[in-house]
Design an enzyme around this catalytic site. Structure first.
Site, PDB file in Angstrom:
ATOM      1  N   HIS A 169      42.959  21.263  32.762  1.00 46.32           N
ATOM      2  CA  HIS A 169      43.554  22.610  32.695  1.00 46.32           C
ATOM      3  C   HIS A 169      43.234  23.431  33.950  1.00 46.32           C
ATOM      4  CE1 HIS A 169      44.134  21.987  28.304  1.00 46.32           C
ATOM      5  NE2 HIS A 169      42.960  21.383  28.389  1.00 46.32           N
ATOM      6  N   SER A 290      49.725  27.407  62.155  1.00 44.08           N
ATOM      7  CA  SER A 290      50.682  28.463  61.847  1.00 44.08           C
ATOM      8  C   SER A 290      51.102  29.116  63.151  1.00 44.08           C
ATOM      9  CB  SER A 290      50.023  29.489  60.923  1.00 44.08           C
ATOM     10  OG  SER A 290      50.681  30.735  61.042  1.00 44.08           O
ATOM     11  N   LYS A 296      44.835  29.258  60.930  1.00 41.74           N
ATOM     12  CA  LYS A 296      45.330  28.380  59.863  1.00 41.74           C
ATOM     13  C   LYS A 296      45.282  26.899  60.231  1.00 41.74           C
ATOM     14  CE  LYS A 296      46.998  29.312  56.363  1.00 41.74           C
ATOM     15  NZ  LYS A 296      48.348  29.846  56.108  1.00 41.74           N
ATOM     16  N   GLU A 303      52.138  18.974  51.368  1.00 35.62           N
ATOM     17  CA  GLU A 303      53.205  19.827  50.834  1.00 35.62           C
ATOM     18  C   GLU A 303      54.548  19.109  50.926  1.00 35.62           C
ATOM     19  OE1 GLU A 303      51.842  24.280  51.861  1.00 35.62           O
ATOM     20  OE2 GLU A 303      51.734  22.895  53.528  1.00 35.62           O
TER      21      GLU A 303
END
Ligand code: ARG
Length: 477
Positions: A169, A290, A296, A303
């Site tokens: 969970h 980025s 970043k 992804e």
């Protein structure tokens, strides 16, 4: 193509089209643009040439071609293959790969090329070509899956002593080994490979000799054809065989599920790479920056793996939706199978090596994993210890629950609650607390086969290492 000095197909047959006899005019430009599949199916050329060569041999054995004609066509097809390898399909105006191969053969050997298509249809031809192509593609993706599996196993071997929270969970649940987590993503790949191997058996059934729908009008030896092309079996019903794309659906499902597994692995690692978790760090070579935020370091590789699996699912759904509407036998709807199948393999061909590289190079961060082991994760150990002391589990669960509540109320870590407080809840609880042992002991407690104990993880490593070992030479199709 007019103005071309090469021999051309007979009158009534347009140079880049093979069915013009009953038509006054060629197709409208708009239809041609819709109907042409060469931009997609040109990559079937090696299979189309190979299947054509086998067909020529079978026609000769059936007495349809003389030995001289057979030799002429075989040599011509070899030269066609060379021209296609040199890029002859690029910019060709032909309708599809089958008409292109035949036109090139005309250019090479002249009128005798017109005998190649005897007793054959593009319907059995395309199904044969695509199956041959798929057999090789399955072997390639299988090797890529095995490489990822082997990488997960080798990283897991280094991670047997790294302990971190296991999650359900999205909540910290019990301590586990990093190896155990990595292996949880390796087992699905074993199943993916089994599914592909199972599908492969059915892919290896040969439709050639089915004609357009009812069988060939010439008594070609289909068993010989099957042997020549390396198929396992011949199809049993020509109408079924020419319209059957179950093999495409099965492959797409197996690939979609493999993609789904990569997506889940990716989703987990994206979380672990965040500053909030900090369980892993991606190697610079497998992270992206980025354009705006100089600090970043993004997990684009994971992804994209996650998103590409959605695309695979789309292809599976598109194929099934196409199939459900059509009767037995060939309908042009089936032409749309290839763009889906090719793209599915291409997509995994991009995703798998990138994910494998990212996993091979990521760095697990021991301290962050350790820091995330909150003492509340010992609650089950305490309940289990109460069971060892003779308390029924349900009762023990409730008693430990009260201890957790007390710890939360007073802001005390679960393992630091005072013996007096614990004893007030149940005498055995104080004893259990004092004998709790370390995190390693907690992980070792779960020693059932498949559990996170060292022995279980070692045995999984052993099995998986053998499962992902590079393949011995392929068994015949
Ligand atoms: N390009 C077609 C396909 O990919 C080949 C089969 C065409 N058959 C036909 N009867 N028009 O499906």
């Amino acid at each position: 193509m007019s103005g071309d000095s090469h021999p051309q197909p007979p009158a009534g047959t347009q140079s880049h089209q093979m069915w013009g006899g009953r038509f006054a005019l060629g197709p409208a430009e708009a239809l041609n643009a819709l109907n042409r599949s060469l931009p997609v199916d040109h990559r079937l050329w090696p299979q189309d040439v190979a299947a054509s060569k086998a067909w020529v041999q079978a026609l000769a054995r059936a007495g349809v071609l003389t030995p001289t004609e057979e030799a002429t066509l075989q040599e011509g097809l070899d030269r066609v293959g060379e021209r296609l390898a040199d890029g002859a399909a690029v910019g060709a105006p032909d309708e599809d790969i089958h008409t292109l191969v035949e036109r090139l053969l005309y250019e090479d050997v002249g009128a005798v090329a017109g005998k190649l298509h005897t007793g054959r249809s593009r319907n059995d031809q395309v199904a044969t070509d695509l199956r041959l192509w798929a057999l090789d593609a399955i072997d390639q993706v299988d090797a890529d899956l095995a490489a990822l599996g082997a990488t997960l196993v080798s990283r897991a071997k280094e991670g047997v002593d790294l302990l971190l929270p296991g999650f359900t969970h999205g909540q910290r649940a019990q301590p586990v080994r990093w190896a155990f987590v990595l292996l949880a993503h390796a087992w699905p790949l074993v199943r993916d490979r089994q599914r592909l191997a199972d599908a492969r058996r059915r892919v290896a059934e040969m439709p050639l000799g089915s004609g357009a729908l009812a069988g060939s009008g010439f008594r070609v030896d289909r068993v010989l054809l099957k042997e020549a092309l390396g198929f396992r079996a011949i199809s049993s019903n020509a109408l079924d065989a020419t319209g059957d794309r179950d093999f495409v659906a099965e492959i797409l499902f197996a690939l979609t599920l493999a993609g789904t597994h990569l997506s889940r692995l990716a989703a987990e690692l994206i979380q672990y790479a965040s500053a909030e978790f900090g369980f892993i760090q991606l190697d610079d070579a497998f992270a992206t920056g980025s354009s705006l935020l100089p600090q970043k370091k993004n997990p684009d590789v994971f992804e994209l793996a996650r998103a590409k699996s959605a695309r695979l699912l789309g292809h599976l759904v598109a194929l099934l939706a196409t199939l459900k509407g059509i009767p037995a036998g060939y309908s042009k709807d089936l032409q749309e199978d290839k763009v889906l199948l090719f793209d599915a393999f291409d997509t995994l061909g991009l995703v798998l090596p990138a994910v494998t590289g990212a996993i091979a190079t990521l760095r697990p961060v021991r301290e962050r994993m350790r820091d995330a082991l909150d003492p509340s994760l010992r609650a089950t150990d305490l309940a289990d210890a109460l069971v060892d002391a003779g308390v029924p589990f349900r009762e023990g669960h409730a008693l430990v629950g009260r201890l957790v509540k007390e710890a939360e109320r007073t802001g005390t870590p679960l393992d630091r609650v005072s013996p007096a407080t614990a004893a007030a809840i149940h005498p055995a609880l104080a004893t259990a607390l004092s004998r709790l042992g370390d995190w390693e002991a907690s992980v070792e407690r779960r020693a059932t086969p498949g559990g996170s104990s060292r022995a279980s993880v070692d045995s999984q490593l052993d099995t998986l290492e053998r499962s992902f070992a590079p393949l011995l030479p392929q068994v015949p199709r």
